[in-house]
Scaffold this motif. Structure first.
Motif, PDB file in Angstrom:
ATOM      1  N   ASP A 360       0.848  -1.188   0.000  1.00 22.22           N
ATOM      2  CA  ASP A 360       0.000   0.000   0.000  1.00 22.22           C
ATOM      3  C   ASP A 360       0.888   1.244   0.000  1.00 22.22           C
ATOM      4  O   ASP A 360       1.690   1.438   0.913  1.00 22.22           O
ATOM      5  N   ASN A 361       0.770   2.046  -1.031  1.00 23.09           N
ATOM      6  CA  ASN A 361       1.500   3.315  -1.156  1.00 23.09           C
ATOM      7  C   ASN A 361       3.006   3.157  -1.321  1.00 23.09           C
ATOM      8  O   ASN A 361       3.743   4.142  -1.166  1.00 23.09           O
ATOM      9  N   SER A 362       3.505   1.970  -1.651  1.00 13.82           N
ATOM     10  CA  SER A 362       4.953   1.821  -1.792  1.00 13.82           C
ATOM     11  C   SER A 362       5.281   0.557  -2.579  1.00 13.82           C
ATOM     12  O   SER A 362       4.428  -0.309  -2.785  1.00 13.82           O
ATOM     13  N   HIS A 363       6.543   0.462  -3.011  1.00 14.91           N
ATOM     14  CA  HIS A 363       7.032  -0.776  -3.609  1.00 14.91           C
ATOM     15  C   HIS A 363       8.534  -0.896  -3.379  1.00 14.91           C
ATOM     16  O   HIS A 363       9.248   0.095  -3.177  1.00 14.91           O
ATOM     17  N   LEU A 364       9.018  -2.129  -3.402  1.00 18.44           N
ATOM     18  CA  LEU A 364      10.416  -2.445  -3.168  1.00 18.44           C
ATOM     19  C   LEU A 364      10.933  -3.271  -4.338  1.00 18.44           C
ATOM     20  O   LEU A 364      10.324  -4.270  -4.734  1.00 18.44           O
ATOM     21  N   THR A 365      12.073  -2.841  -4.910  1.00 17.71           N
ATOM     22  CA  THR A 365      12.703  -3.564  -6.017  1.00 17.71           C
ATOM     23  C   THR A 365      14.133  -3.903  -5.635  1.00 17.71           C
ATOM     24  O   THR A 365      14.896  -3.029  -5.208  1.00 17.71           O
ATOM     25  N   THR A 366      14.502  -5.172  -5.777  1.00 20.19           N
ATOM     26  CA  THR A 366      15.848  -5.626  -5.450  1.00 20.19           C
ATOM     27  C   THR A 366      16.391  -6.483  -6.584  1.00 20.19           C
ATOM     28  O   THR A 366      15.696  -7.389  -7.060  1.00 20.19           O
ATOM     29  N   ASN A 408      10.398   2.736  -2.744  1.00 17.36           N
ATOM     30  CA  ASN A 408       9.677   3.942  -3.133  1.00 17.36           C
ATOM     31  C   ASN A 408       8.371   4.025  -2.356  1.00 17.36           C
ATOM     32  O   ASN A 408       7.622   3.038  -2.286  1.00 17.36           O
ATOM     33  N   ARG A 409       8.077   5.201  -1.821  1.00 12.64           N
ATOM     34  CA  ARG A 409       6.872   5.378  -1.014  1.00 12.64           C
ATOM     35  C   ARG A 409       6.243   6.725  -1.298  1.00 12.64           C
ATOM     36  O   ARG A 409       6.928   7.738  -1.472  1.00 12.64           O
ATOM     37  N   SER A 410       4.916   6.720  -1.350  1.00 14.69           N
ATOM     38  CA  SER A 410       4.154   7.948  -1.520  1.00 14.69           C
ATOM     39  C   SER A 410       3.815   8.515  -0.143  1.00 14.69           C
ATOM     40  O   SER A 410       3.219   7.819   0.687  1.00 14.69           O
ATOM     41  N   ILE A 411       4.214   9.763   0.091  1.00 11.39           N
ATOM     42  CA  ILE A 411       3.940  10.439   1.359  1.00 11.39           C
ATOM     43  C   ILE A 411       3.251  11.757   1.042  1.00 11.39           C
ATOM     44  O   ILE A 411       3.878  12.704   0.565  1.00 11.39           O
ATOM     45  N   GLY A 412       1.956  11.820   1.289  1.00 12.79           N
ATOM     46  CA  GLY A 412       1.217  13.016   0.915  1.00 12.79           C
ATOM     47  C   GLY A 412       1.263  13.204  -0.587  1.00 12.79           C
ATOM     48  O   GLY A 412       0.942  12.320  -1.361  1.00 12.79           O
ATOM     49  N   GLY A 413       1.700  14.360  -1.021  1.00 15.87           N
ATOM     50  CA  GLY A 413       1.821  14.610  -2.455  1.00 15.87           C
ATOM     51  C   GLY A 413       3.219  14.394  -2.977  1.00 15.87           C
ATOM     52  O   GLY A 413       3.525  14.801  -4.099  1.00 15.87           O
ATOM     53  N   ALA A 414       4.116  13.750  -2.192  1.00 21.50           N
ATOM     54  CA  ALA A 414       5.502  13.554  -2.586  1.00 21.50           C
ATOM     55  C   ALA A 414       5.825  12.076  -2.721  1.00 21.50           C
ATOM     56  O   ALA A 414       5.183  11.225  -2.110  1.00 21.50           O
ATOM     57  N   ASN A 415       6.848  11.791  -3.532  1.00 18.84           N
ATOM     58  CA  ASN A 415       7.357  10.438  -3.681  1.00 18.84           C
ATOM     59  C   ASN A 415       8.758  10.371  -3.083  1.00 18.84           C
ATOM     60  O   ASN A 415       9.649  11.137  -3.473  1.00 18.84           O
ATOM     61  N   LEU A 416       8.962   9.446  -2.147  1.00 18.65           N
ATOM     62  CA  LEU A 416      10.243   9.274  -1.482  1.00 18.65           C
ATOM     63  C   LEU A 416      10.901   8.001  -1.982  1.00 18.65           C
ATOM     64  O   LEU A 416      10.262   6.957  -2.074  1.00 18.65           O
ATOM     65  N   THR A 417      12.205   8.092  -2.297  1.00 18.15           N
ATOM     66  CA  THR A 417      12.971   6.934  -2.737  1.00 18.15           C
ATOM     67  C   THR A 417      14.175   6.761  -1.830  1.00 18.15           C
ATOM     68  O   THR A 417      14.957   7.701  -1.625  1.00 18.15           O
ATOM     69  N   LEU A 418      14.335   5.560  -1.271  1.00 21.72           N
ATOM     70  CA  LEU A 418      15.503   5.190  -0.485  1.00 21.72           C
ATOM     71  C   LEU A 418      16.121   3.957  -1.128  1.00 21.72           C
ATOM     72  O   LEU A 418      15.407   3.006  -1.472  1.00 21.72           O
ATOM     73  N   GLY A 419      17.433   3.981  -1.316  1.00 21.86           N
ATOM     74  CA  GLY A 419      18.041   2.840  -1.980  1.00 21.86           C
ATOM     75  C   GLY A 419      19.501   2.683  -1.631  1.00 21.86           C
ATOM     76  O   GLY A 419      20.115   3.531  -0.974  1.00 21.86           O
ATOM     77  N   VAL A 420      20.066   1.567  -2.092  1.00 19.19           N
ATOM     78  CA  VAL A 420      21.490   1.318  -1.900  1.00 19.19           C
ATOM     79  C   VAL A 420      22.003   0.477  -3.059  1.00 19.19           C
ATOM     80  O   VAL A 420      21.331  -0.449  -3.524  1.00 19.19           O
ATOM     81  N   LEU A 421      23.165   0.853  -3.550  1.00 18.50           N
ATOM     82  CA  LEU A 421      23.889   0.075  -4.557  1.00 18.50           C
ATOM     83  C   LEU A 421      25.177  -0.398  -3.907  1.00 18.50           C
ATOM     84  O   LEU A 421      25.947   0.407  -3.379  1.00 18.50           O
ATOM     85  N   ALA A 422      25.419  -1.715  -3.908  1.00 12.86           N
ATOM     86  CA  ALA A 422      26.631  -2.289  -3.325  1.00 12.86           C
ATOM     87  C   ALA A 422      27.317  -3.156  -4.373  1.00 12.86           C
ATOM     88  O   ALA A 422      26.712  -4.106  -4.885  1.00 12.86           O
ATOM     89  N   ASN A 423      28.555  -2.795  -4.700  1.00 13.37           N
ATOM     90  CA  ASN A 423      29.301  -3.500  -5.740  1.00 13.37           C
ATOM     91  C   ASN A 423      30.617  -4.028  -5.192  1.00 13.37           C
ATOM     92  O   ASN A 423      31.325  -3.322  -4.458  1.00 13.37           O
ATOM     93  N   GLN A 424      30.955  -5.249  -5.579  1.00 12.00           N
ATOM     94  CA  GLN A 424      32.263  -5.829  -5.306  1.00 12.00           C
ATOM     95  C   GLN A 424      32.946  -6.073  -6.652  1.00 12.00           C
ATOM     96  O   GLN A 424      32.401  -6.758  -7.518  1.00 12.00           O
ATOM     97  N   TYR A 425      34.141  -5.478  -6.845  1.00 12.26           N
ATOM     98  CA  TYR A 425      34.855  -5.567  -8.110  1.00 12.26           C
ATOM     99  C   TYR A 425      36.108  -6.427  -7.945  1.00 12.26           C
ATOM    100  O   TYR A 425      36.792  -6.360  -6.919  1.00 12.26           O
ATOM    101  N   SER A 426      36.397  -7.198  -8.968  1.00 10.05           N
ATOM    102  CA  SER A 426      37.621  -7.979  -9.005  1.00 10.05           C
ATOM    103  C   SER A 426      38.245  -7.826 -10.378  1.00 10.05           C
ATOM    104  O   SER A 426      37.595  -8.090 -11.399  1.00 10.05           O
TER     105      SER A 426
END
Length: 727
Positions: A360-366, A408-426
């Motif tokens: 409800d009012n949000s979604h999560l993508t991984t 991503n979440r809808s708060i009132g009339g705004a859209n909030l996005t919180l995320g993280v990118l984690a990379n391991q390089y070799s």
């Protein structure tokens, strides 16, 4: 090869479909299907409402391209342009509608306009199949933008506004991946592997859904790039029937299929296999003047819903390529390359999974993706008696484990996005007798962003990235403000800080200085950029003008120096309607490095155009179309240098010779004949790359055989004939 083809053909069976567009309309935030949404065809009385599961189906459409209008009470309406309807297959178009504040007027959002959306070039399967000389390669499509320079005819490496291609990055389903191109040494200086490009992309057009290339002031969701970002997404298979595409051309053989695993089932697949035409001829012993080139790849995406709000994707792609050159006899040799055997091989693989879940009012993508490549380049030189004299063996490999999660979440009339990118390089690399090193790095990049309408005509997007690497850290704030002037005009001002983790390929800002280095402190390269953009848009036509500036406070080239790029761009576009489309644009800029060092990619100007016309030449019951598509580019030359040995000097005594290649001019033509039959669509296309036969300079180099400076030219006229059938 036979096993890959067998694996693909095992899931093919013949089923015929109608001329239909179908899909599901979702709430963009919660991923909930919207029942009762209206989907209609622009300019007609054809329209339907979605059912209880959000599904719609438009039937009995004539073949061609349409504009769809999607609306729902309480949501912004959306327009999908250039929707291509073909015989015998169902065109799938899923739609995600954005919630609209109750006190705001309805807003119509147009997608697939692609090039003139600020800082973004759309990549669609339909456009890749329509534009001249793309060779069904998503990376080559973006060269229709005046902000993008062609670095060489033989590869798809691109430079954005004077910035090295080494600072572009690739993402697949939101996660970072290694260079996904075959023949990464094609068209490069003395056939050396490149960091971000190659002869052809492993991700065929048949496998793509909405994808894009971002190159300007992109928002906080996109990190680890001070150049541009290829944001690629794989399409889900059709849910109602199995569909197939077979294509044969001078590029290669291409087989694709998609659909449900079983009739009425919800789990779907999309798969594609390719084998190069030159590789096939090589298998039959055909000689190309001592050179043999080939590639093959297989891609698969499996998608299944988990309940009504979640969907899981499991995907992978793998490719093999080679480019071998056998030396010529001494009496027939003309340049130093003729005195060498050069054997280049590459293996690249990507495997991953992505889960999108709605609440409800949000979604999560991984997304979790593991990608890697290995390439070897073996070089053997022969003496004047045609006896093998010296060798130079080079090996490189890279692995990236990338995890990207976004909430991503809808708060009132705004859209909030919180995320993280984690990379391991070799990284690992060796060059016979010169270096043998390895490198491990990590990058953790949490970010936050909020987007809201402060007033009915003012939208603000603000965010921040935090970058923590093995040796460095950086905080990158970004912001954009969009002011709606009236129904057809808006202004955007945007800016921020952008950082990227350096590595053995991009440590030097100017790649012609130094090459690969493995014992440096690989921190973050930082940049600041700002843009001021005006867009006019009305009924599928728009004009965009943009002023831009990029500043790099510290880059490595002959020591630490500052660098900058500044200029302006003007573009115009008409999306495909009434059988006609066009794109025209031009950019002027300066890209400089502090001191007397010249930026290699400072072409100073770039003019591009793409246009096409389709004629209906149907007779009686035969539904046929003829299309003429042209594309052109005119840009300034690149800056290079070469070390020339002093005739009477001691060993390793050189004089630096700086030069600029002549301006680059290329015109491509595509003639397309399409026939829509009752249960299939067939087409014959002729692409003429560099139709005018202009001899463009690639680079100059000192040739040890001729003992003088030689010019390496790019490709001349290349005709590609293609036959394609879809059913």
């Amino acid at each position: 090869m036979k096993y890959w083809i067998g694996g693909l053909m095992a899931i093919i069976s013949v089923e015929l479909g109608a001329q239909t567009v179908s899909g599901t309309v979702y709430d963009q935030m919660s991923n909930t299907p919207l029942a009762g949404a209206t989907v209609s065809v622009s300019g007609t009385l054809t329209g339907v409402a979605t059912d209880d599961s959000g599904f719609y189906k438009l039937t009995d459409l004539e073949p061609g391209r349409y504009r769809l209008l999607i609306s729902y009470v309480g949501y912004t309406s959306e327009t999908l342009s250039e929707v291509w309807v073909k015989s015998g297959v169902i065109t799938r178009q899923d739609v995600y509608l954005e919630r609209n504040s109750s006190n705001l007027d309805e807003v119509v959002i147009t997608t697939n306009i692609s090039i003139t959306e600020p800082g973004k070039i759309g990549i669609t399967e339909e456009q890749i199949n329509r534009f001249a000389a793309t060779y069904y390669d998503p990376a080559r499509l973006v060269t229709s933008s005046p902000d993008v320079a062609v670095t060489n005819d033989q590869n798809n490496q691109i430079s954005v506004r004077g910035i090295s291609p080494n600072y572009n990055t690739w993402r697949l389903e939101g996660a970072e991946i290694v260079n996904p191109n075959h023949l990464s040494n094609a068209g490069t200086f003395l056939d050396q592997p490149s960091a971000t490009g190659g002869g052809v992309n492993m991700l065929s057009a048949q496998m793509l859904s909405q994808s894009q290339f971002l190159y300007s002031t992109f928002d906080s969701r996109y990190s680890n790039s001070v150049g541009g970002v290829f944001d690629m997404n794989l399409k889900n298979g059709n849910t109602t029937q199995r569909q197939y595409t077979a294509q044969a051309s001078l590029i290669g053989l291409d087989l694709a299929t998609e659909g449900p695993f079983k009739n009425g089932g919800k789990m779907t697949y999309a798969a594609n296999y390719r084998y190069s035409f030159t590789g096939l001829l090589t298998q039959f012993g055909v000689d190309f003047g001592g050179e043999s080139i080939g590639f093959q790849d297989l891609s698969l995406n499996i998608s299944t819903p988990l309940g009504t709000r979640s969907r899981l994707k499991v995907f992978g792609t793998g490719g093999l390529s080679f480019n071998n050159f056998d030396h010529q006899p001494f009496s027939e040799s003309e340049v130093i390359k003729d005195r060498r055997d050069i054997y280049y091989d590459n293996k690249t693989g990507v495997i991953g999974a992505s889960l999108k879940s709605g609440f409800d009012n949000s979604h999560l993508t991984t997304s979790v993706v593991l990608s890697g490549y290995e390439n070897t380049r073996d070089e053997y030189e022969y003496d004047d008696n045609d006896v093998r004299d010296t060798s130079l063996i080079m090996q490189n490999s890279q692995r990236i484990l990338s995890i990207h999660s976004s909430y991503n979440r809808s708060i009132g009339g705004a859209n909030l996005t919180l995320g993280v990118l984690a990379n391991q390089y070799s990284w690992a690399g060796s060059l016979q007798g010169i270096y043998d090193h390895s490198l491990n790095q990590f990058l953790i990049n949490p970010y936050a962003q909020i987007e809201w309408r402060v007033f009915s005509d003012l939208k603000v997007k603000a965010g921040v990235n935090y970058n923590q690497s093995t040796d460095d850290a950086s905080i990158d704030p970004r912001i954009s403000l969009t002011q709606q002037l009236n129904a057809n005009n808006y202004l955007t001002i945007a800016g921020g800080k952008y950082s990227q983790l350096t590595n053995p390929y991009n440590y030097y800002f100017n790649h012609t200085e130094g090459g690969q280095v493995w014992d440096e402190n690989y921190g973050l390269i930082r940049s600041y950029r700002g843009t001021f953009t005006h867009v006019y848009e009305k009924r599928g036509f728009n004009i965009q003008s943009e002023l831009f500036g990029y500043f790099y406070p510290s880059v490595m080239i002959l020591g630490e120096r500052t660098a900058w790029t500044a200029g302006g761009t003007l573009t115009s576009e008409k999306s495909f309607s009434d059988g006609l489309y066009f794109r025209f644009g031009g950019s002027v800029f300066e890209s400089e490095i502090e001191g007397t060092v010249e930026q290699p990619y400072n072409t100073k100007y770039n003019v591009s155009m793409a246009a096409g016309k389709e004629w209906d030449v149907s007779k009686a019951t035969k539904n046929r179309r003829f299309g003429l598509n042209i594309r052109g580019q005119y840009q300034g030359g690149f800056n290079y240098y070469e070390n020339l040995p002093n005739p009477d000097g001691a060993m390793m005594d050189f004089t630096r010779y700086d030069y600029r290649t002549t301006p680059y001019l290329r015109l491509d033509v595509r003639l397309l004949w399409t026939r829509y039959r009752e249960n299939r669509t067939t087409s014959i296309a002729l692409d003429l790359q560099n139709a005018s036969g202009v001899q463009n300079e690639g680079y100059k180099y000192f040739d040890g055989f001729t003992n003088q400076l030689e010019t390496q030219y790019q490709l001349g006229l290349i005709p590609i004939l293609t036959y394609r059938v879809e059913w």
